[in-house]
Write a protein that holds these residues in place. Structure first.
Motif, short mmCIF file in Angstrom:
data_model
loop_
_atom_site.label_atom_id
_atom_site.label_comp_id
_atom_site.label_asym_id
_atom_site.label_seq_id
_atom_site.Cartn_x
_atom_site.Cartn_y
_atom_site.Cartn_z
N LEU A 177 1.99 -18.30 2.57
CA LEU A 177 2.75 -17.45 1.65
C LEU A 177 2.59 -17.92 0.21
O LEU A 177 2.44 -17.11 -0.72
N GLU A 178 2.54 -19.23 0.01
CA GLU A 178 2.37 -19.79 -1.34
C GLU A 178 1.07 -19.32 -1.98
O GLU A 178 1.05 -18.90 -3.14
N TYR A 179 -0.01 -19.34 -1.20
CA TYR A 179 -1.31 -18.97 -1.78
C TYR A 179 -1.47 -17.46 -1.89
O TYR A 179 -2.07 -16.96 -2.85
N TYR A 180 -0.93 -16.71 -0.92
CA TYR A 180 -0.95 -15.26 -1.06
C TYR A 180 -0.18 -14.84 -2.32
O TYR A 180 -0.59 -13.94 -3.06
N ASP A 181 0.95 -15.51 -2.55
CA ASP A 181 1.77 -15.17 -3.71
C ASP A 181 1.03 -15.47 -5.01
O ASP A 181 1.11 -14.70 -5.98
N LYS A 182 0.29 -16.57 -5.05
CA LYS A 182 -0.52 -16.90 -6.24
C LYS A 182 -1.56 -15.81 -6.49
O LYS A 182 -1.79 -15.40 -7.63
N ALA A 183 -2.20 -15.36 -5.40
CA ALA A 183 -3.21 -14.31 -5.53
C ALA A 183 -2.58 -13.01 -6.00
O ALA A 183 -3.12 -12.31 -6.87
N LEU A 184 -1.40 -12.70 -5.45
CA LEU A 184 -0.73 -11.44 -5.79
C LEU A 184 -0.25 -11.44 -7.23
O LEU A 184 -0.23 -10.39 -7.89
N THR A 185 0.12 -12.60 -7.75
CA THR A 185 0.54 -12.71 -9.15
C THR A 185 -0.59 -12.31 -10.08
O THR A 185 -0.37 -11.71 -11.13
N LEU A 186 -1.81 -12.61 -9.66
CA LEU A 186 -2.98 -12.29 -10.48
C LEU A 186 -3.47 -10.87 -10.27
O LEU A 186 -4.11 -10.29 -11.15
N GLU A 187 -3.19 -10.30 -9.10
CA GLU A 187 -3.70 -8.96 -8.77
C GLU A 187 -2.65 -8.23 -7.93
O GLU A 187 -2.76 -8.18 -6.70
N SER A 188 -1.66 -7.68 -8.60
CA SER A 188 -0.49 -7.14 -7.91
C SER A 188 -0.76 -5.86 -7.13
O SER A 188 0.02 -5.47 -6.27
N GLU A 189 -1.88 -5.18 -7.43
CA GLU A 189 -2.18 -3.91 -6.76
C GLU A 189 -3.30 -4.07 -5.72
O GLU A 189 -4.10 -3.16 -5.53
N ASN A 190 -3.35 -5.20 -5.08
CA ASN A 190 -4.38 -5.47 -4.09
C ASN A 190 -3.79 -5.24 -2.69
O ASN A 190 -2.93 -6.00 -2.23
N ALA A 191 -4.26 -4.18 -2.02
CA ALA A 191 -3.68 -3.79 -0.73
C ALA A 191 -3.89 -4.85 0.34
O ALA A 191 -3.03 -5.03 1.22
N ILE A 192 -5.00 -5.58 0.29
CA ILE A 192 -5.28 -6.61 1.31
C ILE A 192 -4.28 -7.74 1.18
O ILE A 192 -3.71 -8.21 2.18
N ILE A 193 -4.05 -8.19 -0.05
CA ILE A 193 -3.10 -9.29 -0.26
C ILE A 193 -1.69 -8.84 0.11
O ILE A 193 -0.92 -9.59 0.72
N LEU A 194 -1.33 -7.62 -0.25
CA LEU A 194 -0.01 -7.10 0.11
C LEU A 194 0.18 -7.06 1.62
O LEU A 194 1.24 -7.41 2.15
N PHE A 195 -0.89 -6.64 2.34
CA PHE A 195 -0.82 -6.65 3.81
C PHE A 195 -0.61 -8.08 4.32
O PHE A 195 0.21 -8.31 5.22
N ASN A 196 -1.36 -9.04 3.74
CA ASN A 196 -1.22 -10.43 4.18
C ASN A 196 0.19 -10.96 3.91
O ASN A 196 0.76 -11.69 4.73
N MET A 197 0.75 -10.60 2.75
CA MET A 197 2.12 -11.01 2.42
C MET A 197 3.10 -10.41 3.43
O MET A 197 4.05 -11.08 3.88
N ALA A 198 2.88 -9.15 3.78
CA ALA A 198 3.76 -8.49 4.75
C ALA A 198 3.68 -9.16 6.11
O ALA A 198 4.71 -9.41 6.77
N ARG A 199 2.48 -9.47 6.53
CA ARG A 199 2.27 -10.06 7.86
C ARG A 199 2.93 -11.44 7.96
O ARG A 199 3.64 -11.74 8.93
N VAL A 200 2.69 -12.28 6.94
CA VAL A 200 3.25 -13.63 7.01
C VAL A 200 4.77 -13.60 6.82
O VAL A 200 5.49 -14.41 7.43
N SER A 201 5.28 -12.67 6.02
CA SER A 201 6.73 -12.55 5.86
C SER A 201 7.38 -12.16 7.18
O SER A 201 8.46 -12.66 7.53
N SER A 202 6.71 -11.30 7.94
CA SER A 202 7.22 -10.92 9.26
C SER A 202 7.26 -12.13 10.18
O SER A 202 8.24 -12.34 10.92
N ASP A 203 6.20 -12.95 10.17
CA ASP A 203 6.16 -14.14 11.02
C ASP A 203 7.24 -15.15 10.63
O ASP A 203 7.69 -15.93 11.48
N LEU A 204 7.63 -15.14 9.35
CA LEU A 204 8.71 -16.00 8.89
C LEU A 204 10.09 -15.36 9.10
O LEU A 204 11.09 -15.90 8.69
#
Length: 250
Positions: free
Chosen positions: A185-212
């Protein structure tokens, strides 16, 4: 003029000038190769192959036509054909780091991961800071379960470019596969901060948030991902699973 417009990705104008040039010199290899590259850039792969084949009829050993024909084969997933062409090019230019990288892509497409890594190591011997080769090496190491080795490669990448969105996302992927979800989540969040409209990163954030078990956060990210890519089956399925988990918990 054709090359200038090609560099600007104004492909229609580039083709106009290349065709003008070819009307004056039908078999000019340099112009034909450039025209093939324009078709490649337009993703008109059949047209690109036709042009590169014409070059190879005139000059069967032309390195540029052989290499670019191989790149077209990579795009259309004809990995054996691509591999044969890259190996032919390497016979004439064995220290070309790009050719070793392209060969690795073909081998990876054939699931020959050990050989792909060997090709990448040769490429990196000639150009140790080649981000494309390092990235590909990290991806393959992650794919075959060599997670710590993949992280070592990605950290080298981050020393070269600490704000490389793809690398930050890939580091998150490795930690996700290691089931270290908070680090992911830490690294996905860093990536998303730089590119907030990236659907792949958003999906990854969603997936790991669900697992947490952060289901509200997960839904938020799935909704953002689906706003960008409404028909993505993985996001649709993931969102549905999160809603079921919320319902079951209630």
């Amino acid at each position: 003029m054709g090359v200038l417009f090609s560099d600007k990705q104004d492909f229609d104008k580039a083709l106009y000038y290349f065709d003008k040039a070819l009307s004056l010199d039908t078999n000019n290899i340099h112009v034909l190769v450039q025209k093939g590259l324009v078709f490649y850039g337009m993703k008109k792969f059949d047209d690109a192959l036709s042009v590169f084949n014409k070059v190879l009829k005139i000059d069967p050993e032309n390195q540029y036509a052989l290499m670019n024909k191989g790149l077209v084969f990579l795009e259309i997933c004809k990995f054996n054909e691509a591999l044969n062409l890259f190996e032919k090019c390497l016979d004439n230019d064995p220290e070309n780091y790009s050719l070793w990288l392209f060969k690795a892509h073909a081998l990876n497409g054939l699931n020959h991961f050990k050989e792909a890594l060997e090709s990448l190591n040769i490429s990196l011997k000639f150009y140790p800071k080649n981000m494309s080769a390092l990235l590909k090496k990290g991806i393959i190491l992650d794919r075959v379960g060599c997670y710590d080795e993949a992280l070592d490669v990605y950290y080298k990448c981050l020393k070269l470019d600490s704000k490389h969105v793809g690398v930050l996302n890939n580091v998150g992927e490795v930690y996700y596969h290691k089931k270290e979800y908070n680090k992911a989540l830490e690294y996905y969040d860093k990536a998303l901060t730089l590119e907030s409209e990236n659907a792949i990163i958003l999906f990854n954030m969603a997936r790991v948030s669900s697992d947490l078990k952060n289901y509200d956060e997960s839904l938020k990210y799935y909704d953002k991902a689906l706003k960008l890519n409404p028909n993505d089956e993985y996001s649709l399925k993931g969102r549905e699973e999160v809603l079921k988990k919320i319902k079951n918990n209630n």
